[in-house]
Scaffold this motif. Structure first.
Motif, PDB file in Angstrom:
ATOM      1  N   LEU A   1       0.822  -1.203   0.000  1.00  0.00           N
ATOM      2  CA  LEU A   1       0.000   0.000   0.000  1.00  0.00           C
ATOM      3  C   LEU A   1       0.862   1.261   0.000  1.00  0.00           C
ATOM      4  O   LEU A   1       0.499   2.269   0.547  1.00  0.00           O
ATOM      5  CB  LEU A   1      -0.924   0.013   1.228  1.00  0.00           C
ATOM      6  N   ASP A   2       2.045   1.199  -0.613  1.00  0.00           N
ATOM      7  CA  ASP A   2       2.831   2.416  -0.740  1.00  0.00           C
ATOM      8  C   ASP A   2       3.468   2.452  -2.117  1.00  0.00           C
ATOM      9  O   ASP A   2       3.264   1.571  -2.931  1.00  0.00           O
ATOM     10  CB  ASP A   2       3.892   2.516   0.365  1.00  0.00           C
ATOM     11  N   ALA A   3       4.232   3.492  -2.385  1.00  0.00           N
ATOM     12  CA  ALA A   3       4.759   3.707  -3.724  1.00  0.00           C
ATOM     13  C   ALA A   3       6.147   3.114  -3.935  1.00  0.00           C
ATOM     14  O   ALA A   3       6.725   3.277  -4.989  1.00  0.00           O
ATOM     15  CB  ALA A   3       4.803   5.205  -4.030  1.00  0.00           C
TER      16      ALA A   3
ATOM     17  N   ALA B   1      -6.469  -1.059  -5.590  1.00  0.00           N
ATOM     18  CA  ALA B   1      -5.517  -0.047  -5.132  1.00  0.00           C
ATOM     19  C   ALA B   1      -4.676   0.385  -6.315  1.00  0.00           C
ATOM     20  O   ALA B   1      -4.161  -0.459  -7.064  1.00  0.00           O
ATOM     21  CB  ALA B   1      -4.621  -0.613  -4.028  1.00  0.00           C
TER      22      ALA B   1
ATOM     23  N   THR C   1      -1.335   2.615  -7.168  1.00  0.00           N
ATOM     24  CA  THR C   1      -0.169   3.223  -6.543  1.00  0.00           C
ATOM     25  C   THR C   1       0.630   3.996  -7.580  1.00  0.00           C
ATOM     26  O   THR C   1       0.884   3.495  -8.678  1.00  0.00           O
ATOM     27  CB  THR C   1       0.731   2.147  -5.908  1.00  0.00           C
TER      28      THR C   1
ATOM     29  N   THR D   1      -1.009   6.295  -2.742  1.00  0.00           N
ATOM     30  CA  THR D   1      -1.931   5.219  -3.073  1.00  0.00           C
ATOM     31  C   THR D   1      -3.368   5.707  -2.977  1.00  0.00           C
ATOM     32  O   THR D   1      -3.723   6.456  -2.071  1.00  0.00           O
ATOM     33  CB  THR D   1      -1.729   4.023  -2.122  1.00  0.00           C
ATOM     34  N   TRP D   2      -4.166   5.254  -3.925  1.00  0.00           N
ATOM     35  CA  TRP D   2      -5.602   5.509  -3.925  1.00  0.00           C
ATOM     36  C   TRP D   2      -6.295   4.151  -3.891  1.00  0.00           C
ATOM     37  O   TRP D   2      -5.956   3.253  -4.669  1.00  0.00           O
ATOM     38  CB  TRP D   2      -6.020   6.267  -5.185  1.00  0.00           C
TER      39      TRP D   2
ATOM     40  N   HIS E   1       1.762   4.144 -12.928  1.00  0.00           N
ATOM     41  CA  HIS E   1       0.893   3.595 -11.889  1.00  0.00           C
ATOM     42  C   HIS E   1       0.874   2.077 -11.955  1.00  0.00           C
ATOM     43  O   HIS E   1       1.205   1.475 -12.981  1.00  0.00           O
ATOM     44  CB  HIS E   1      -0.537   4.135 -12.027  1.00  0.00           C
TER      45      HIS E   1
ATOM     46  N   HIS F   1      -6.964   9.740  -0.543  1.00  0.00           N
ATOM     47  CA  HIS F   1      -5.588   9.591  -0.987  1.00  0.00           C
ATOM     48  C   HIS F   1      -4.696   9.344   0.213  1.00  0.00           C
ATOM     49  O   HIS F   1      -4.792  10.050   1.217  1.00  0.00           O
ATOM     50  CB  HIS F   1      -5.179  10.871  -1.728  1.00  0.00           C
TER      51      HIS F   1
ATOM     52  N   THR G   1       2.456   9.524  -0.199  1.00  0.00           N
ATOM     53  CA  THR G   1       3.747   8.944   0.163  1.00  0.00           C
ATOM     54  C   THR G   1       4.695  10.048   0.606  1.00  0.00           C
ATOM     55  O   THR G   1       4.901  11.016  -0.126  1.00  0.00           O
ATOM     56  CB  THR G   1       4.366   8.207  -1.040  1.00  0.00           C
TER      57      THR G   1
ATOM     58  N   HIS H   1      -7.957   2.721   4.521  1.00  0.00           N
ATOM     59  CA  HIS H   1      -7.424   1.931   3.411  1.00  0.00           C
ATOM     60  C   HIS H   1      -7.252   0.471   3.826  1.00  0.00           C
ATOM     61  O   HIS H   1      -7.628  -0.447   3.087  1.00  0.00           O
ATOM     62  CB  HIS H   1      -6.083   2.511   2.966  1.00  0.00           C
TER      63      HIS H   1
END
Length: 264
Positions: free
Chosen positions: A7-9, A58, A60, A65-66, A82, A156, A159, A218
Motif C-alpha cells: 500500500l505504498d509507492a 488499489a 499506486t 496510493t488511492w 501507476h 488519498h 507517500t 485503506h
C-alpha cells in the motif's frame, strides 16, 4: 508483480524506467484478478478510469496510493506511472480516454464517487470495447457528462518524501492499530513531535491524525474485501470499538462496513 498487501509507492520507485511499460493507448476492458494479483507499473499517453465493480482496487503512483471499493472510481491522468493491486476477487473495469478528453480537468490522480447511474454507464461502456456504433458513442458522451459532475473524495494516502516521515509511516503501515503518539514515535525516527507534525502538514498536506485515519480506512477496505468480520477489522485497524469504526467508515464511504460486504 507487487507483493500482496502493498500500500505504498516503493515498488514503483524501485523500478528503473526501462522496466516501466509504456502503453500509448489506455485500454478499455474488463478484467478479473484473483486476490493479491497485481498489474506492474506502467503508463499511458491517455487518461484512464479505474473501477472495481467487485472487490477493492488499489492504484499506486510515485505520489501515494488511492484505494477504491465499488462506490468509488480512480482517475489516472495521462502520463502517470501507476500500478494496480487486487484485494478480494476483483472485477476490474478500465475506461481509456484520449488526452484531449479531461472532463474533470484533473492533472493528478483522484477518487470519484460512483452513484448507480455512473456505475451502470461504466459497466455498459466496458462490455464491448471494440464496438464503435453510434449508440456506444452516445453512451460515451453521457459517461463523460456524468464524470463532470462526480464529486471528488479525499481518499488519498500520500507517500512522504522526508526520510524521517517515511520511517514513521512504515511503522504504522506495519501496524495500523498502533496508537502511539508523535511524542512517543519521534525518538524512533530521530525527530521531535513538533518536527513530525510540521512535516505531515508540509510534506503530506494533512495532519497526523488525518493521515492515520486514511491509513486505517485503506487497510479496512482491504480486510473487508477479504471477508474479514467487521469487529475484527475494527480491532486490527485501531478503532476503540466497532461502533466507532462503523461511524468513521460511514462518513467516509456513505454506507456501513456491513453493507460493504454486500456491494456488487
Amino acid at each position: 508483480m507487487l507483493a500482496a498487501g502493498t500500500l505504498d509507492a516503493l515498488p514503483i520507485k524501485c523500478q528503473s524506467m526501462t522496466e516501466i511499460r509504456h502503453q500509448p493507448a489506455a485500454p478499455t476492458l474488463v478484467r478479473t484478478l484473483v486476490p493479491g494479483a497485481a498489474i506492474d507499473a506502467h503508463r499511458h499517453d491517455e487518461h484512464q478510469i479505474v473501477y472495481a465493480a467487485r472487490g477493492v482496487v488499489a492504484v499506486t503512483t510515485g505520489r501515494g496510493t488511492w484505494v477504491a471499493p465499488a462506490t468509488r472510481a480512480i482517475w489516472v491522468p495521462a502520463g502517470t506511472v501507476h500500478a494496480h493491486q487486487a484485494h478480494g476477487e476483483l472485477e476490474l473495469h478500465l475506461v481509456g480516454l484520449p488526452a484531449r478528453d479531461n472532463p474533470l480537468d484533473l492533472t493528478d490522480p483522484g477518487v470519484l464517487a460512483v452513484g448507480p447511474l455512473l456505475r451502470e454507464l461504466i459497466l455498459a461502456y466496458t462490455r464491448d470495447p471494440h464496438d464503435d456504433s453510434p449508440p456506444r458513442r452516445r453512451l460515451r458522451a453521457v459517461l463523460l457528462d456524468q464524470l463532470r459532475t462526480s464529486p471528488q473524495q479525499p481518499l488519498h494516502l500520500p507517500t512522504p518524501r522526508d526520510p524521517r516521515l517515511r520511517a514513521l509511516c512504515a511503522i504504522l503501515h506495519a501496524n495500523p492499530a498502533d496508537n502511539r503518539t508523535l511524542a512517543t514515535l519521534g525518538p524512533l525516527v530521530g525527530a521531535s513531535d513538533r518536527t513530525l507534525a510540521r512535516l505531515f502538514r508540509t510534506d503530506l498536506g494533512m495532519t497526523f491524525p488525518q493521515w492515520r485515519t486514511q491509513l486505517r480506512l485503506h487497510r479496512a477496505l482491504v480486510l473487508l474485501a477479504d471477508d474479514t468480520p467487521v469487529t475484527t477489522v475494527a480491532h486490527a485497524c485501531g478503532w476503540s470499538s466497532s461502533s466507532a469504526f462503523i461511524d468513521t467508515f460511514r462518513r467516509a464511504f456513505g454506507h456501513t462496513p456491513g453493507r460493504h460486504h454486500r456491494l456488487p
